[in-house]
Design a protein around this motif. Structure first.
Motif, mmCIF file in Angstrom:
data_model
loop_
_atom_site.group_PDB
_atom_site.id
_atom_site.type_symbol
_atom_site.label_atom_id
_atom_site.label_comp_id
_atom_site.label_asym_id
_atom_site.label_seq_id
_atom_site.Cartn_x
_atom_site.Cartn_y
_atom_site.Cartn_z
ATOM 1 N N LEU A 27 45.360 38.534 39.519
ATOM 2 C CA LEU A 27 44.131 37.750 39.362
ATOM 3 C C LEU A 27 44.353 36.566 38.424
ATOM 4 O O LEU A 27 43.869 35.461 38.688
ATOM 5 N N SER A 45 46.313 33.913 40.186
ATOM 6 C CA SER A 45 45.425 33.206 41.114
ATOM 7 C C SER A 45 44.598 32.161 40.387
ATOM 8 O O SER A 45 44.417 31.042 40.885
ATOM 9 N N LEU A 67 43.793 38.185 46.218
ATOM 10 C CA LEU A 67 42.617 39.032 46.025
ATOM 11 C C LEU A 67 42.780 40.352 46.776
ATOM 12 O O LEU A 67 42.416 41.415 46.262
ATOM 13 N N ALA A 81 45.312 42.475 44.801
ATOM 14 C CA ALA A 81 44.659 43.031 43.611
ATOM 15 C C ALA A 81 43.732 44.174 44.009
ATOM 16 O O ALA A 81 43.693 45.215 43.333
#
Length: 141
Positions: free
Chosen positions: A94, A97, A117, A120
């Motif tokens: 995350l 990102s 995403l 994760a």
């Protein structure tokens, strides 16, 4: 739901769920082991990229990130301290990102963001369900 409660619900399901968890661990770990190894074998190039993103101490950051990816990836692969490793890598993914995939007008960056995403999410699920019986963690109990 634990593997024990799954097993009591339907015979044979616990064994197949452990095999599926193992397959998930292998698939999730590969991306981190390969990416971490690539960073550690191309420190200068990765540090240059990290520097262009404005990250502090890009060479140190490269080494730390590479080591985290390889060590936590291997932990997930073999199922050692799986829940901790999964949470660490989920949070790392995350954060990566947020640093590198924020240009939502760039479809490639949007695709990378969505991929991260999903990864994760898979790691958070792994942290919740645990490593399954085919793991070092299960053997240590």
């Amino acid at each position: 739901m634990s593997n024990a409660s799954i097993a009591s619900a339907k015979p044979g399901l616990a064994a197949s769920s452990s095999a599926l968890i193992l397959a998930g661990r292998v698939l999730l770990s590969i991306i981190f082991i390969v990416a971490g190894f690539a960073k550690l074998t191309a420190i200068a190039g990765t540090a240059g990229y990290f520097g262009s993103l404005g990250l502090p101490l890009p060479t140190v950051t490269t080494v730390v990130v590479g080591v985290v990816e390889v060590v936590a990836g291997l932990a997930i692969l073999v199922g050692y301290q799986t829940r901790i490793a999964a949470i660490v890598l989920a949070l790392f993914t995350l954060a990566a990102s947020a640093v590198a995939h924020t240009d939502l007008n760039d479809m490639v960056q949007m695709m990378f963001l969505q991929k991260n995403l999903a990864i994760a999410g898979g790691l958070f699920v792994l942290a919740a369900v645990g490593p399954g019986t085919l793991s070092v963690d299960a053997r240590r109990r």
